[in-house]
Write a protein that holds these residues in place. Sequence first.
Motif, PDB file in Angstrom:
ATOM      1  N   ILE A 108       0.404 -17.408  28.242  1.00 38.04           N
ATOM      2  CA  ILE A 108       1.490 -16.925  28.734  1.00 38.04           C
ATOM      3  C   ILE A 108       2.461 -16.842  27.334  1.00 38.04           C
ATOM      4  N   ASN A 109       2.060 -17.967  26.453  1.00 40.58           N
ATOM      5  CA  ASN A 109       2.610 -18.324  25.265  1.00 40.58           C
ATOM      6  C   ASN A 109       3.394 -17.150  24.557  1.00 40.58           C
ATOM      7  N   GLY A 110       2.321 -16.566  24.604  1.00 35.12           N
ATOM      8  CA  GLY A 110       2.799 -15.374  23.159  1.00 35.12           C
ATOM      9  C   GLY A 110       3.453 -13.577  23.927  1.00 35.12           C
ATOM     10  N   ALA A 111       3.460 -13.781  25.336  1.00 34.94           N
ATOM     11  CA  ALA A 111       3.920 -13.048  26.384  1.00 34.94           C
ATOM     12  C   ALA A 111       5.505 -13.023  26.545  1.00 34.94           C
ATOM     13  N   VAL A 112       6.024 -14.526  26.821  1.00 33.62           N
ATOM     14  CA  VAL A 112       7.156 -14.735  27.814  1.00 33.62           C
ATOM     15  C   VAL A 112       8.288 -13.754  27.016  1.00 33.62           C
ATOM     16  N   ASN A 113       8.886 -13.816  25.287  1.00 35.06           N
ATOM     17  CA  ASN A 113       9.289 -13.671  25.023  1.00 35.06           C
ATOM     18  C   ASN A 113       8.911 -11.591  25.664  1.00 35.06           C
ATOM     19  N   ALA A 114       8.404 -11.401  25.350  1.00 28.50           N
ATOM     20  CA  ALA A 114       8.437  -9.682  25.746  1.00 28.50           C
ATOM     21  C   ALA A 114       8.074  -9.706  27.157  1.00 28.50           C
ATOM     22  N   GLY A 139      13.878  -8.318  32.588  1.00 30.60           N
ATOM     23  CA  GLY A 139      15.213  -8.362  31.925  1.00 30.60           C
ATOM     24  C   GLY A 139      15.397  -9.583  32.862  1.00 30.60           C
ATOM     25  N   LEU A 140      14.806 -11.023  32.492  1.00 31.07           N
ATOM     26  CA  LEU A 140      14.623 -12.206  32.990  1.00 31.07           C
ATOM     27  C   LEU A 140      16.031 -13.389  32.112  1.00 31.07           C
ATOM     28  N   ASN A 141      16.189 -13.548  33.724  1.00 29.59           N
ATOM     29  CA  ASN A 141      17.121 -14.823  32.611  1.00 29.59           C
ATOM     30  C   ASN A 141      15.949 -16.012  32.599  1.00 29.59           C
ATOM     31  N   SER A 154      -1.437  -7.266  15.003  1.00 28.36           N
ATOM     32  CA  SER A 154      -2.062  -5.645  15.400  1.00 28.36           C
ATOM     33  C   SER A 154      -0.598  -4.592  15.717  1.00 28.36           C
ATOM     34  N   ALA A 155      -0.268  -4.750  16.101  1.00 26.81           N
ATOM     35  CA  ALA A 155       0.870  -3.894  17.678  1.00 26.81           C
ATOM     36  C   ALA A 155       2.106  -4.227  16.580  1.00 26.81           C
ATOM     37  N   GLY A 156       2.473  -4.969  15.980  1.00 28.50           N
ATOM     38  CA  GLY A 156       3.671  -4.965  15.354  1.00 28.50           C
ATOM     39  C   GLY A 156       4.677  -6.056  15.984  1.00 28.50           C
ATOM     40  N   GLY A 157       3.899  -6.110  17.103  1.00 28.02           N
ATOM     41  CA  GLY A 157       5.270  -7.714  17.863  1.00 28.02           C
ATOM     42  C   GLY A 157       4.307  -7.521  19.510  1.00 28.02           C
ATOM     43  N   ALA A 158       4.922  -8.185  20.571  1.00 32.62           N
ATOM     44  CA  ALA A 158       3.684  -8.460  21.461  1.00 32.62           C
ATOM     45  C   ALA A 158       4.510  -7.670  22.315  1.00 32.62           C
ATOM     46  N   GLY A 159       5.705  -7.285  22.024  1.00 30.95           N
ATOM     47  CA  GLY A 159       6.488  -5.828  23.135  1.00 30.95           C
ATOM     48  C   GLY A 159       6.075  -4.869  22.749  1.00 30.95           C
ATOM     49  N   SER A 160       5.041  -4.274  21.599  1.00 31.08           N
ATOM     50  CA  SER A 160       4.753  -2.704  20.518  1.00 31.08           C
ATOM     51  C   SER A 160       4.155  -2.074  21.576  1.00 31.08           C
ATOM     52  N   GLU A 161       3.471  -0.821  21.810  1.00 32.91           N
ATOM     53  CA  GLU A 161       2.662  -0.218  22.254  1.00 32.91           C
ATOM     54  C   GLU A 161       0.968  -0.625  21.188  1.00 32.91           C
ATOM     55  N   PHE A 162       0.138  -0.821  22.165  1.00 31.94           N
ATOM     56  CA  PHE A 162      -1.203  -1.337  21.645  1.00 31.94           C
ATOM     57  C   PHE A 162      -1.754  -0.062  21.915  1.00 31.94           C
ATOM     58  N   TRP A 163      -3.312  -0.360  22.080  1.00 32.10           N
ATOM     59  CA  TRP A 163      -4.371   0.476  22.876  1.00 32.10           C
ATOM     60  C   TRP A 163      -3.860   1.007  24.047  1.00 32.10           C
ATOM     61  N   PHE A 164      -4.691   2.880  24.002  1.00 31.88           N
ATOM     62  CA  PHE A 164      -3.747   3.229  25.280  1.00 31.88           C
ATOM     63  C   PHE A 164      -2.926   3.249  26.200  1.00 31.88           C
ATOM     64  N   GLY A 165      -1.315   3.030  24.859  1.00 33.39           N
ATOM     65  CA  GLY A 165      -0.045   3.150  25.626  1.00 33.39           C
ATOM     66  C   GLY A 165       0.027   2.382  26.339  1.00 33.39           C
ATOM     67  N   ALA A 179       1.241  -4.698  23.764  1.00 37.64           N
ATOM     68  CA  ALA A 179      -0.199  -6.008  23.163  1.00 37.64           C
ATOM     69  C   ALA A 179       0.477  -7.106  23.999  1.00 37.64           C
ATOM     70  N   TRP A 180       0.870  -6.888  24.926  1.00 36.42           N
ATOM     71  CA  TRP A 180       1.378  -8.064  25.955  1.00 36.42           C
ATOM     72  C   TRP A 180       0.389  -7.748  26.711  1.00 36.42           C
ATOM     73  N   ARG A 181       0.312  -6.746  27.868  1.00 32.44           N
ATOM     74  CA  ARG A 181      -0.456  -6.520  28.479  1.00 32.44           C
ATOM     75  C   ARG A 181      -2.059  -6.857  28.257  1.00 32.44           C
TER      76      ARG A 181
END
Length: 491
Positions: free
Chosen positions: A41-47, A53-55, A172-183, A186-188
């Motif tokens: 979860i560490n790398g995915a928290v911000n994304a 839209g979490l507080n 590789s995706a250019g950011g955890a929130g950016s699209e990667f494989w199959f649309g 990256a966080w997914r």
Amino acid sequence: MTDSTTSTTDRGIPSTNRKVIALAIAGALGGFLFGFDSSVINGAVNAVQQEFGLNATLTGFAVACALLGAAAGAFFGGRFADRYGRIPMMVLGGVVFLVSSIGSGFAFGVVDLIIWRVVGGLGIGLASVVAPAYIAEISPRQMRGRLGSLQQLAITLGIFTALLSDALFAESAGGAGSEFWFGLEAWRWMFLAGAVPAIVYGGIAFILPESPRFLILKDKEADARAVFTRLWPSGDVDREIRDMRRSIEVDARSQKSGSLRGSTFGLKPIVWVGIILSVFQQFVGINVIFYYSTTLWEAVGFEESNSLTISVITSVTNILVTLVAIALVDRIGRRPILLTGSIGMTVSLATMAIAFSQSVTVGGELSLPGAWAPIALVAANLFVISFGASWGPVVWVLLGEMFPNSIRAKALGLAAAAQWIANFLITVSFPPMADASLPITYGLYALFAGLSFWFVLRKVPETNGMSLEEADTLLPPKNSAKKATAAAPAR
């Protein structure tokens, strides 16, 4: 004459057995999944926070909720392992990890993400009790300590792999929130990557032999003898089976007669020592580093890619110092290591608090000016070194040794539950506390680290070199010596 995989001592007892080592490594994969799933979860928290839209409070709960599942998995895992066997629980753990990885990767909202994180936590809890039990039960007595330490090493390797894969996907995706494989973002894929070790673990569990202790427990002596003969071809199988039966009988009596009740707030003093040790291990804030470090370093001015790299370096440091602790714990004792670790944690955490007190806001973002950023980075890694070489592995060693036989299982279970709860409280509280004040947050962790020193100095017994049976003499009831003297016959 022995087979080619075994070298023996003069007494014919296997000193090195590659089959057993291989099985212990396979069993320790549960620890690897434990470390991976809890830290991915560490790398995915911000994304994730931005996606849904979490507080800060809800973000903390989404990260920490896996620990609630872990508490339940640990509570039921031991019971189910005794009823159905170690191998079925390993297979179940692999399936649970697999389902959690896929579910988290395809989460469409925070509610189902939390549900899948809790499911993954169940797998963490199962692994935390089944893997070390299996390793201990298939290991010859002269190798048990070294092979048992593989569990802690596997956990640190799992943490490292999770953080490394997070960094690779984000880069590789250019950011955890950016699209990667199959649309998919990256966080997914960070979560979906957990499916690979889950499949490997579940698949390997299918080919592992069942624990001999479980087979004896279920009156399957012939099957247990076959496992012993295959694993320890030069060992004294009859002796091992006799010892195992005797141990099972003692455990059964202990379950009936052992009580945790005592005069100190309803519990025996030694039980409170174990509980407070577990709480201190978490209240110094170590899992903030492994769950939130990427977010933390971004908050003070580091780029996301640099923050992920720092997290990977920190996890490597954790692996190396764990090896140091394993090498030293039987040489210099438990108390000296814990006391030294407490000093190191107090100084490093206080330094982090001071460093973050110097942060400034630039364009709406926090930043550490001048030398404060590298100072905070060095202090964070010194904190990990101090913890990883002391309180991380040594607390688990103490918990396994310090309780008398009659209450060991119950007391260890209670202490472990306290540890999961403390971990949850720290994990869920960090985001809102950090939003309020990072200096106060790290100052509080430094306070707990300082208190841990005095607690060890005053209350924690040294168990190095003692047999488990000698633990009955630790922290005897108050005035027990006077009562024993008074009860002794006059000469």
